[in-house]
Every structure is written in structure tokens, then in C-alpha cells.
Design a protein around this motif. Structure first.
Motif, PDB file in Angstrom:
ATOM      1  N   ASN A  44     -33.126  13.883  74.613  1.00  0.00           N
ATOM      2  CA  ASN A  44     -33.254  14.211  73.190  1.00  0.00           C
ATOM      3  C   ASN A  44     -34.014  15.513  72.976  1.00  0.00           C
ATOM      4  N   LEU A  45     -35.040  15.750  73.768  1.00  0.00           N
ATOM      5  CA  LEU A  45     -35.792  17.000  73.637  1.00  0.00           C
ATOM      6  C   LEU A  45     -34.920  18.199  73.994  1.00  0.00           C
ATOM      7  N   ALA A  46     -34.142  18.091  75.055  1.00  0.00           N
ATOM      8  CA  ALA A  46     -33.245  19.188  75.434  1.00  0.00           C
ATOM      9  C   ALA A  46     -32.225  19.452  74.339  1.00  0.00           C
ATOM     10  N   ALA A  47     -31.697  18.396  73.742  1.00  0.00           N
ATOM     11  CA  ALA A  47     -30.727  18.557  72.652  1.00  0.00           C
ATOM     12  C   ALA A  47     -31.373  19.235  71.449  1.00  0.00           C
ATOM     13  N   GLU A  48     -32.617  18.882  71.153  1.00  0.00           N
ATOM     14  CA  GLU A  48     -33.324  19.496  70.025  1.00  0.00           C
ATOM     15  C   GLU A  48     -33.643  20.958  70.306  1.00  0.00           C
ATOM     16  N   VAL A  49     -34.045  21.279  71.520  1.00  0.00           N
ATOM     17  CA  VAL A  49     -34.271  22.679  71.886  1.00  0.00           C
ATOM     18  C   VAL A  49     -32.969  23.460  71.735  1.00  0.00           C
TER      19      VAL A  49
ATOM     20  N   PHE B 100     -37.220  11.290  66.393  1.00  0.00           N
ATOM     21  CA  PHE B 100     -36.337  10.638  67.354  1.00  0.00           C
ATOM     22  C   PHE B 100     -37.134  10.292  68.603  1.00  0.00           C
ATOM     23  N   PRO B 101     -36.619   9.372  69.428  1.00  0.00           N
ATOM     24  CA  PRO B 101     -37.307   9.062  70.690  1.00  0.00           C
ATOM     25  C   PRO B 101     -37.398  10.319  71.558  1.00  0.00           C
ATOM     26  N   THR B 102     -38.559  10.574  72.112  1.00  0.00           N
ATOM     27  CA  THR B 102     -38.796  11.826  72.824  1.00  0.00           C
ATOM     28  C   THR B 102     -38.434  11.731  74.305  1.00  0.00           C
TER      29      THR B 102
ATOM     30  N   ASP C 180     -44.418  27.130  69.634  1.00  0.00           N
ATOM     31  CA  ASP C 180     -45.451  27.180  68.594  1.00  0.00           C
ATOM     32  C   ASP C 180     -45.517  25.880  67.791  1.00  0.00           C
ATOM     33  N   GLN C 181     -44.393  25.188  67.664  1.00  0.00           N
ATOM     34  CA  GLN C 181     -44.361  23.958  66.876  1.00  0.00           C
ATOM     35  C   GLN C 181     -44.727  22.722  67.689  1.00  0.00           C
ATOM     36  N   TRP C 182     -44.480  22.747  68.987  1.00  0.00           N
ATOM     37  CA  TRP C 182     -44.690  21.557  69.812  1.00  0.00           C
ATOM     38  C   TRP C 182     -45.952  21.609  70.661  1.00  0.00           C
ATOM     39  N   ASP C 183     -46.451  22.793  70.943  1.00  0.00           N
ATOM     40  CA  ASP C 183     -47.589  22.921  71.847  1.00  0.00           C
ATOM     41  C   ASP C 183     -48.806  22.179  71.305  1.00  0.00           C
TER      42      ASP C 183
ATOM     43  N   PHE D 274     -48.635  15.675  69.774  1.00  0.00           N
ATOM     44  CA  PHE D 274     -48.114  14.429  70.300  1.00  0.00           C
ATOM     45  C   PHE D 274     -46.704  14.307  69.740  1.00  0.00           C
ATOM     46  N   LEU D 275     -45.714  14.600  70.567  1.00  0.00           N
ATOM     47  CA  LEU D 275     -44.336  14.738  70.088  1.00  0.00           C
ATOM     48  C   LEU D 275     -43.817  13.485  69.389  1.00  0.00           C
ATOM     49  N   ASN D 276     -44.287  12.319  69.812  1.00  0.00           N
ATOM     50  CA  ASN D 276     -43.854  11.090  69.146  1.00  0.00           C
ATOM     51  C   ASN D 276     -44.294  11.049  67.687  1.00  0.00           C
TER      52      ASN D 276
END
Length: 74
Positions: free
Chosen positions: A42-47, A36-38, A23-26, A29-31
Motif C-alpha cells: 500500500n505504501l508503494a502504491a501511494e508513493v 489505509f493499512p500501511t 516531508d509529509q511522512w518523515d 506514525f504512518l498508521n
């Protein structure tokens, strides 16, 4: 494991992942929204961080393609 032979109710997992990540990322533009660098790592760590704050998870696997993925473990 539990008597039912089930480690986790997938509906509960889906609810948390949807609320905390999808709901927050869909359609974002993740950048622009993440501090943090996407990279996939890094995305897996944030998830992992977001989901493990609500559920007892030991691993998150994020697939980049049908061949390549990154994995974060506790």
C-alpha cells in the motif's frame, strides 16, 4: 530519449519525492496519518500515486530490507 541521453533529471525527481512523500511522512506514525493499512504494498502504491501526479513515472520500488521489496507499475 532526450538528446542528453538522460530520461529524467534526478534533482527534479528528488524535489518531488521530498515534497510529496518524505516531508509529509518523515517522523510520523504512518498508521495515524494514512487512511489505509500501511503495508509495503500500500505504501508503494501511494508513493506511485503521489509522484506520478507530478512526473511521468512507470514504476516505484520500495525496499523493506536489503533482500525484499515490492514494486508498483503503471
Amino acid at each position: 530519449g532526450p538528446v542528453e541521453g538522460m530520461v529524467m533529471d534526478f534533482a527534479e525527481l528528488e524535489t518531488v519525492v521530498k515534497r510529496e512523500v518524505i516531508d509529509q511522512w518523515d517522523h510520523q506514525f504512518l498508521n495515524d496519518i494514512l487512511p489505509f493499512p500501511t503495508t509495503a504494498e500500500n505504501l508503494a502504491a501511494e508513493v506511485f500515486r503521489r509522484v506520478s501526479a507530478h512526473l511521468a513515472v512507470s514504476r516505484v520500488r520500495l525496499w523493506e530490507t536489503h533482500l525484499y521489496y515490492v514494486e508498483v507499475e503503471a
